[in-house]
Design a protein around this motif. Sequence first.
Motif, PDB file in Angstrom:
ATOM      1  N   THR A 107       0.485  40.341 -19.360  1.00 54.37           N
ATOM      2  CA  THR A 107      -0.807  39.475 -19.232  1.00 54.37           C
ATOM      3  C   THR A 107      -0.809  38.530 -20.549  1.00 54.37           C
ATOM      4  N   HIS A 166      -0.042  40.820 -14.064  1.00 55.93           N
ATOM      5  CA  HIS A 166       1.120  40.402 -13.183  1.00 55.93           C
ATOM      6  C   HIS A 166       2.277  41.501 -13.260  1.00 55.93           C
ATOM      7  N   LEU A 216       1.732  31.970 -16.764  1.00 60.39           N
ATOM      8  CA  LEU A 216       0.471  32.916 -16.667  1.00 60.39           C
ATOM      9  C   LEU A 216      -0.554  31.965 -16.593  1.00 60.39           C
TER      10      LEU A 216
END
Length: 262
Positions: free
Chosen positions: A140, A177, A254
């Motif tokens: 992240t 993620h 992201l």
Amino acid sequence: MQRRKFFEGTVAAASAAALGGCAAPGQAQAAGRTPFAVPAITIPVVGSDEVFPVRRIYCIGRNYRAHSIEMGSNPDREPPFFFQKPTDAIQYVAPGTVADHPYPSLTKNYHYEAELVAMIGKGGRNIPVATALEHVWGYTLGLDMTRRDLQRAMGDEKKPWEIGKSFDRSAPIGPVHKVAQIGHFAKGAIWLKVNGQVKQNANLSQMIWSVAEQISKLSEANELFPGDIIYSGTPENVGPVVRGDVIEMHIDGLPNLSVKIV
């Protein structure tokens, strides 16, 4: 139950062994009823009902050449070094929102630092660089917020500068993620804006120590466990914010993270 559910699936066997080691320090403690509840710190995982349980927050210092010079160090001679933030320094920021971020006490020089964050899903000690990325469960992005005046003052006095780095909500962070969905980050733009003006602008490929090297070096000093996270360093042009400022940070691949200083 959340922790058990998180480590089900493909990482179950390795994680169970590591978690057993993680519990070892507690074996000296007597079992019994606790007088109060301490909330678990978790971060939502994108695309699932899972949450990532945070065990420890590690941060590497001066990991971009220009930032190292900016902070008065020699990037060609300095080995990597790490510090920690308390787990409850986490401030989760949902994508698409602008979270209120309180200006902390004691400081008059409050700085932003934009960073890629690696989430550890498999523990180990003395991890080789060649296999280090196998220990990353997800990624992240996050802010390493810093009371710069306190950090510098303590450094000048040859005292620990924890007070400049380790305080409430000093680690704003986005959702996790999974590596299985997003892959690893060796390059890609990383930038930060304040009130729409670009302040930091670099590429992840400019890190002095890669994520794999960070994991390997850190595991020489501390055994890593599932739930550990590593803030991987910030580019140059860190600087101050004041109440009313809006910070937006970005890493390619992201969702952006945004906070308003209040």
